[in-house]
Design an enzyme around this catalytic site. Structure first.
Site, mmCIF file in Angstrom:
data_model
loop_
_atom_site.group_PDB
_atom_site.id
_atom_site.type_symbol
_atom_site.label_atom_id
_atom_site.label_comp_id
_atom_site.label_asym_id
_atom_site.label_seq_id
_atom_site.Cartn_x
_atom_site.Cartn_y
_atom_site.Cartn_z
ATOM 1 N N LEU A 135 8.725 -9.260 9.304
ATOM 2 C CA LEU A 135 8.263 -8.150 8.066
ATOM 3 C C LEU A 135 9.102 -8.704 6.859
ATOM 4 O O LEU A 135 10.447 -8.882 6.803
ATOM 5 C CB LEU A 135 8.193 -6.947 8.288
ATOM 6 N N ASP A 136 8.710 -8.890 5.778
ATOM 7 C CA ASP A 136 9.508 -8.879 4.634
ATOM 8 C C ASP A 136 10.692 -7.898 4.480
ATOM 9 O O ASP A 136 10.439 -6.759 5.095
ATOM 10 C CB ASP A 136 8.794 -9.005 3.137
ATOM 11 N N LYS A 137 11.667 -8.178 3.829
ATOM 12 C CA LYS A 137 12.683 -7.500 3.646
ATOM 13 C C LYS A 137 12.336 -6.142 3.135
ATOM 14 O O LYS A 137 12.769 -5.012 3.531
ATOM 15 C CB LYS A 137 13.765 -7.903 2.724
#
Length: 302
Positions: A135-137
């Site tokens: 998942l993106d940050k």
């Protein structure tokens, strides 16, 4: 050293530099990493620069420096564990936590926290032990990790074959007129900013997102997103492409002008666990930042 051989297919029609071809079409490494690690590059057995354009039928021979070893030192990082058995750990990843080490984030990642929590089986050169997907940050929510290599391969295969089912919740800018719809295109890196992705007419990778509007306000919409593919930044790019960027998105929206952080949350994941006969479903409750924004939007409406 690591050696690669590629061939540009005869039906390739895009005019691209060799570094763009290796990064976007082959998907080997980013152009920045390529620039740092290239040792030798030949096209049709002749020395070439990364700026050289490729043509149909070209044969590319690439020699890369071995990436520097990253020593993974376990770190005590709080983990919100949704489920655990002898093969997997499912976590609710908080916003702001990077999943695995990468340039600019060699410490303080989910991987470091997992290694502190328990021993994860990994090869000596594996810098992402246990990580099956990411998942993106700034995206929170459900993320499944593997405790051993066999489990890793079993779970990874389901993502590759697109048999998993994921649901995301997002708050998007503007009151969306259509209740349901889909966005389908091909995504590739932007020529203007290599950190961003955009729809491309040639090259890139197919991407499909379905959406359903769950609630509307005057200036925003609460939306369920159903990605059929898992391209980098896919949901963020797709919502912007239909004129409704996700609130708080610093890359594809107004970012800080929205007065909130990225309003994107991986709510649920359906997947078959190693050794299980049926499908398991894991859910991560909406984080408080969603409640704060929803209350604000409801108050504005009144």
């Amino acid at each position: 050293m690591i050696m690669y051989d590629f061939c540009v297919l005869r039906d390739y029609r895009r005019s691209a530099r060799v570094d763009q071809f290796i990064s976007d079409e082959i998907g080997l490494i980013s152009r920045n990493q390529l620039k740092q690690r290239v040792k030798d590059l030949k096209i049709n057995d002749r020395a070439a620069k990364l700026s050289r354009k490729v043509a149909p039928g070209d044969r590319i021979r690439l020699e890369l420096e071995t990436p520097p070893r990253i020593d993974l030192v376990p770190e005590e990082i709080p983990l919100n564990i949704l489920y655990e058995n002898e093969r997997v750990i499912v976590v609710n990843k908080p916003q702001g936590l990077v999943v695995h080490p990468a340039p600019g984030n060699y410490t303080g990642t989910l991987v470091h926290g997992l290694l502190y929590y328990r021993e994860i089986e990994a090869d000596e050169e594996d810098f992402r032990p246990g990580i099956v997907h990411r998942l993106d940050k700034d995206t929170s929510g459900v993320l499944i990790t593997a405790k051993d290599q066999e489990a890793h391969e079993f779970l990874s295969r389901q993502f590759q074959e697109k048999t998993t089912r994921k649901v995301y919740f997002a708050i998007c800018r503007g009151s969306m007129e259509t209740t349901e719809g889909k966005v389908e295109d091909r995504l590739g890196r932007s020529d203007r900013n290599r950190q961003l992705f955009t729809a491309v007419s040639r090259g890139g990778k197919p991407a499909l997102t379905r959406y359903r509007v769950l609630r509307r306000w005057k200036n925003a919409s609460f939306v369920a997103l159903f990605p059929a593919t898992g391209r980098t930044h896919q949901l963020r790019v797709h919502m912007r492409s239909i004129g409704h960027p996700i609130l708080g998105d610093p890359l594809y929206g107004a970012g800080e002008k929205d007065g909130c952080s990225l309003m994107l949350h991986a709510f649920s994941l359906k997947i078959v666990l190693p050794g299980a006969a049926g499908v398991s479903c894991f859910r991560a409750p909406l984080p408080e930042r969603f409640g704060t924004v929803i209350r604000h939007l409801a108050a504005e409406r009144g």
